[in-house]
Design an enzyme around this catalytic site. Structure first.
Site, PDB file in Angstrom:
ATOM      1  N   GLU A 170      -4.718  -8.905  -0.303  1.00  0.00           N
ATOM      2  CA  GLU A 170      -5.558  -8.651   0.875  1.00  0.00           C
ATOM      3  C   GLU A 170      -7.009  -8.607   0.423  1.00  0.00           C
ATOM      4  O   GLU A 170      -7.359  -7.821  -0.462  1.00  0.00           O
ATOM      5  CB  GLU A 170      -5.189  -7.328   1.559  1.00  0.00           C
ATOM      6  CG  GLU A 170      -3.844  -7.378   2.244  1.00  0.00           C
ATOM      7  CD  GLU A 170      -3.515  -6.121   3.048  1.00  0.00           C
ATOM      8  OE1 GLU A 170      -4.434  -5.422   3.497  1.00  0.00           O
ATOM      9  OE2 GLU A 170      -2.310  -5.856   3.203  1.00  0.00           O
ATOM     10  N   GLU A 193       0.839  -1.208   0.000  1.00  0.00           N
ATOM     11  CA  GLU A 193       0.000   0.000   0.000  1.00  0.00           C
ATOM     12  C   GLU A 193       0.869   1.251   0.000  1.00  0.00           C
ATOM     13  O   GLU A 193       0.746   2.130   0.867  1.00  0.00           O
ATOM     14  CB  GLU A 193      -0.995  -0.020   1.173  1.00  0.00           C
ATOM     15  CG  GLU A 193      -1.985  -1.162   1.040  1.00  0.00           C
ATOM     16  CD  GLU A 193      -3.192  -1.097   1.990  1.00  0.00           C
ATOM     17  OE1 GLU A 193      -3.215  -0.235   2.887  1.00  0.00           O
ATOM     18  OE2 GLU A 193      -4.106  -1.931   1.823  1.00  0.00           O
TER      19      GLU A 193
HETATM   20  O1  AHR Z   1      -5.119  -6.104   6.888  1.00  0.00           O
HETATM   21  C1  AHR Z   1      -5.073  -4.945   7.662  1.00  0.00           C
HETATM   22  C2  AHR Z   1      -4.454  -3.781   6.918  1.00  0.00           C
HETATM   23  O2  AHR Z   1      -5.251  -3.419   5.830  1.00  0.00           O
HETATM   24  C3  AHR Z   1      -3.098  -4.011   6.303  1.00  0.00           C
HETATM   25  O3  AHR Z   1      -2.066  -3.856   7.210  1.00  0.00           O
HETATM   26  C4  AHR Z   1      -3.031  -2.964   5.245  1.00  0.00           C
HETATM   27  O4  AHR Z   1      -2.211  -3.336   4.169  1.00  0.00           O
HETATM   28  C5  AHR Z   1      -4.478  -2.760   4.847  1.00  0.00           C
HETATM   29  O5  AHR Z   1      -4.829  -1.433   4.818  1.00  0.00           O
END
Ligand code: AHR
Length: 512
Positions: A313, A182
């Site tokens: 994610e 990110e």
């Molecule tokens: O999964 C939780 C968080 O969500 C992670 O650390 C981040 O990459 C995303 O914003």
């Protein structure tokens, strides 16, 4: 919604057994473990002195439960944490490891007791491939380059000597390597152009040592930020830097979370109404459009589809459970979460050609977890069971499903949500069909019309509950667990069944 016999939900799913689709990579069933709340500490790691049964500090009940899912890979150490993690703090004698503050997640002190060697031992116990996320946001090129050398180089070199001094003679094999996380946000608040340049620079120094070949994953977009993906894809080719042109990175990531409303009103994991439920399903279904959008952009720059899209994610994100640390992201997990997972997998299977990997956030005690632990207790969530029931799609050959029917849609805001979702694959002479009925009230009568082949006797399992809010707890750990389903019949055209409302179901049958 009023349900009457005059408007039964009916679907026909046509599957051509003889037309092979892309292979569903096992890595679409990947996982994610961050130093966040009780995912690592208390979840995977209890320490060697713990009363909880462990091997070298790693919880054995967690390992045993996850081995039953055949989890293919585990991403670590973040997330946002990855971009403030300095790997050298996590090697060497534990008592001497420096401490730091985990500023992203609860401002708690991190003692670095779970580091590189512990993570690699965990992967070995799980039989999972490591996916390491390197620090771009607050790290250096040298630091990342040396971490790769420490892990994967054989022979003699400064990092090899350090690894050996820390007790590991042989190099490990590491394929999946994340270059930042990110970077548009917690990983450095960068512009896409700057992030793409850094990805090229870092990727250059993440070397293939010996026969260990890295699959480098550039930090990618959030949701439908297709412009970010385009910026990355424009920068992917390293023409002229070698005799044979090659790509700097082999994958680009994207993150997509399912919510039932805006980020500042996510709502409870367990207290929700039917409208919240359908909004959640509409949000989950949007992943199809998001994956298609990124894939289209990638097709322009990589028409041969050599670069992977990596959804590293995904999952539901609710308010934390009352009374828990807001920085720990601990949430319960209901039948609603399980149906979100079932729907995601059908969509992943459809995108199997471009989508190389997906990682649910996160494996234990955080967000849409498989397992919830509290001291010595361990609870398998409804989502866990979807991963288990679907595990034979891993590395199977997908089959396209053409679905038609009546009363299989519901209007949710400006979205037409299809309430029945189906995917299919074939592996080792077995057909596996997954069906998710998202309709909260109405069963779905389904005819699976098989063409180009025939099958032996089908068997089925179902995951459902009385209420969409139902969930498992330490006191009632099996409220939601798969049960045999005997309402499946072989017909002259294929298979017939009625999927109960709010249910996930798998049918398997030998190919005759
Ligand atoms: O999964 C939780 C968080 O969500 C992670 O650390 C981040 O990459 C995303 O914003």
């Amino acid at each position: 919604m009023e349900v009457t016999v005059s408007n039964p939900a009916r679907g026909t799913a046509i599957i051509n057994l003889d037309i092979e689709g892309p292979v569903i990579s096992r890595h679409l069933y990947g996982h994610f473990a961050e130093h966040l709340g009780h995912c690592v500490y208390g979840g995977f790691w209890v320490g060697e002195d713990s009363e909880t049964p462990n091997e070298g500090g790693i919880r054995l009940d967690v390992v045993e439960a996850l081995r039953a899912l055949r989890i293919p890979n585990l991403r670590w150490p973040g997330g946002c944490f990855a971009d403030e993690y300095h790997w050298r703090d996590g090697v060497g004698p534990r008592a001497e490891r420096p401490r730091m503050v985990n500023t992203h997640w609860g401002n708690v002190e991190e003692n670095n007791h779970f580091g590189t060697h512990e993570f690699m031992a965990l992967c070995e116990l799980l039989g999972a491939e490591p996916y390491i996320s390197g620090n771009v946001g607050s790290g250096t090129v040298r630091e990342m380059s040396e971490w790769v050398e420490y892990l994967t180089r054989d022979g003699d070199s400064p990092m090899v000597r350090l690894r050996k001094a820390n007790g590991r003679e042989e190099p490990w094999r590491v394929k999946y390597w994340g270059i930042g996380n990110e970077t548009w946000g917690c990983g450095g608040n960068m512009r896409a152009e700057y992030s793409a340049d850094l990805a090229r620079q870092y990727a250059t120094y993440c070397r293939d040592h010996g026969d260990n070949t890295l699959y480098r994953i550039a930090s990618g977009a959030s949701d439908d930020d297709y412009a970010w993906t385009e910026t990355l894809m424009k920068q992917i080719s390293c023409f002229g830097c070698e005799a044979t042109p090659k790509n700097f990175f082999q994958g680009v990531s994207v993150h997509y979370y399912t919510l039932s409303g805006p980020w500042d009103a996510k709502g409870s994991a367990t207290v929700f109404d039917t409208d919240d439920y359908y909004r959640t399903m509409a949000s989950a279904a949007r992943i199809d459009r998001v994956l298609a959008g990124h894939s289209r952009v990638m097709d322009v720059y990589d028409p041969n589809r050599t670069v992977g899209l990596v959804l590293d994610e995904w999952g539901t994100w609710w308010d934390v459970e009352p009374g828990t640390n807001p920085g720990f992201l601990f949430q319960q997990n209901t039948l609603r979460d399980a149906l979100v997972a079932g729907l995601h997998f059908d969509i992943f299977h459809k995108h199997a050609e471009r989508l190389h990997m997906a990682n649910i956030a996160q494996t234990v005690n955080v967000l849409q977890a498989m397992l919830l632990t509290d001291g010595d207790t361990l609870v398998r969530t409804p989502t866990y069971h979807v991963f288990e029931m679907n595990k034979d799609h891993q590395d199977a050959s997908s089959r396209a499903v053409h679905l038609t029917g009546d009363h299989l849609h519901r209007t949710v805001g400006d979205t037409e949500l299809r309430t029945l979702s189906v995917s299919a694959s074939v592996k080792d002479g077995q057909l596996l069909v997954s069906l998710t009925n998202l309709d909260a009230d109405r069963p779905a009568e389904v005819a699976i019309d098989l063409r180009g082949g025939s099958i032996g006797t089908p068997t089925a399992r179902v995951l459902t509950a009385d209420r969409i809010q139902d969930h498992n707890t330490a006191e009632a750990p099996d409220t939601i667990a798969p049960r045999p389903f005997d309402g499946v019949t072989a017909t002259d055209r294929g298979i017939a069944l009625t999927v109960p409302p709010h249910a996930f179901l798998t049918v398997r049958a030998p190919i005759a």
